[in-house]
Design a protein around this motif. Structure first.
Motif: not given
Lengths: 256, 256
Positions: B5-14, B168-173
């Motif tokens: 999974v790749g996330l495009l976030m306000d704070r950057g990329l995960v 929080a995003a890593i938790k969700l992932l």
């Protein structure tokens, strides 16, 4: 596509199916994928279907035709002495309907969930493959899915228990279907739900749940909120103090 | 299979990827599916891969080789002026690696997630197909998945928001991956996680999360409990007063 689930529960059997059928994305129809045969006091049988619509309609048509009690149309699923033999009969019928297409058979496949009870024998639940063979639900695998099953599987894996009430099980199924329908256009409302109470040997309770059903709406909205709360209830990730070169070739030093 | 999974976030990329590779169920190995190239102060690029391992290794090998700054090996993903051109370069490289197999190409396909930032331009995130073409994440679709994506999609659809913190995003992932790994043996621990902070233009923070990681364990256990509580927090289904004949041919009278 389609999404159908059968549950083998302590209190009986629960079946649920969607009603969307599509041939390409610009040819969408609504078809019932749940069929029930009942001989009161003797048996109740429910069939769910996923796959090629013509194939499942032929298979169901043949099975239904043979229940019309003409001597030369035996055997019938209303006469077979055990659910195992009913499953064999359904499997052979399905296999025939698929194999009829010869070398193109793989384009006309269908998969079925079959459940029911005969006399004093316990209720049984089967998943029948296009090849006519089948597997049976049991204590280790108390639910069976066909069609677009992946989106809605995690919630069933985590939360389904055969000892649940029918009401709690239907709630769980609606969550599973809502998750699927949000991710996949080929599964759609309304839903058909069928609840067979163990040892009743009569027609299951049968309901159709429409898109605007207030209970379904409350589950769909409520689940988003409940999930968000569930996520929030878990502790956030914490970054370790050390970070390392992501190009480290063997990844060994990346261990936290 | 694989799940990334790749996330495009306000704070950057995960970015997150599993490490299981299998050729049949009796040939399971562990391979890193996450690759990063960084030119400090100028750019940071991360690539996730799903599909045929030889294909992805050739594609990554070619891309990496061309960054070795020999004049005759341009263009390189460390020199391309925009992320769009990096995506084109990666797409052409992948397409070439797949097409190299001629008529058997479909058996050697792979799919990639590419994300990164160059200079003062915003971070971008792409999904690159085996044909070399690609789609880009944006406000409407702020996350991209490759591989065994269905099991873990519903939780992301419901709970992911680009404004979340990285923690929080890593938790969700991890919830999404845990749901997937419980349902599918072809996705397995450990997981690689890569966090790129917007405008940092340096190597992402990189971690490997092992099966026995205490935080992962707490999420895996805690999520089962949180889900069960979430289900319990919703009202149970209530049977309507009327039931009808399930064999009603048009289903019309089955409406609740």
């Amino acid at each position: 596509m389609t999404y159908c689930v059968g549950l083998l529960m302590d209190r009986g059997l629960v079946f649920i199916s969607d009603t969307r059928t599509n041939s390409g994305i610009d040819n969408i129809s609504r078809y019932r994928k749940m069929h029930t045969w009942t001989k009161p006091g003797d048996r109740s049988i429910t069939l769910l279907s996923a796959g090629n619509l013509a194939t499942t309609q032929i298979a169901v048509g043949l099975l239904d035709d043979r229940t019309q009690r003409l001597a030369d149309r035996s055997p019938s699923i209303l006469e077979a002495p055990t659910m195992f033999q009913v499953a064999q009969l359904v499997g052979q019928t399905l296999k025939g309907a698929v194999a009829n297409h010869g070398e193109q058979a793989s384009a006309f496949e269908a998969t079925l969930i079959l459940g029911g009870q005969i006399g004093e024998m316990p209720p049984r639940l089967f998943l029948i493959y296009p090849e006519g063979n089948f597997i049976e639900a049991g204590a280790d695998t108390p639910f069976l899915q066909i069609g677009e099953a992946k989106y809605g599987k995690p919630i069933l894996v985590r939360a389904f228990d055969p000892s649940l009430s029918f009401e709690a099980a239907i709630k769980l199924l609606l969550v599973s279907f809502d998750s699927t329908m949000r991710a996949n256009l080929s599964v759609g409302m309304p839903l058909d739900v069928n609840v067979y109470e163990k040892d009743s040997l009569k027609a299951p309770r049968s309901m159709r749940i429409e898109q605007d059903d207030p209970y379904f709406q409350s589950i769909s909205r409520g689940w988003s909120q409940a999930l968000t709360s569930a996520v929030e209830s878990l502790p956030d990730f914490e970054f370790p103090n050390e970070t390392v070169d992501p190009n480290d070739p063997d990844g060994a030093s990346l261990d936290r």
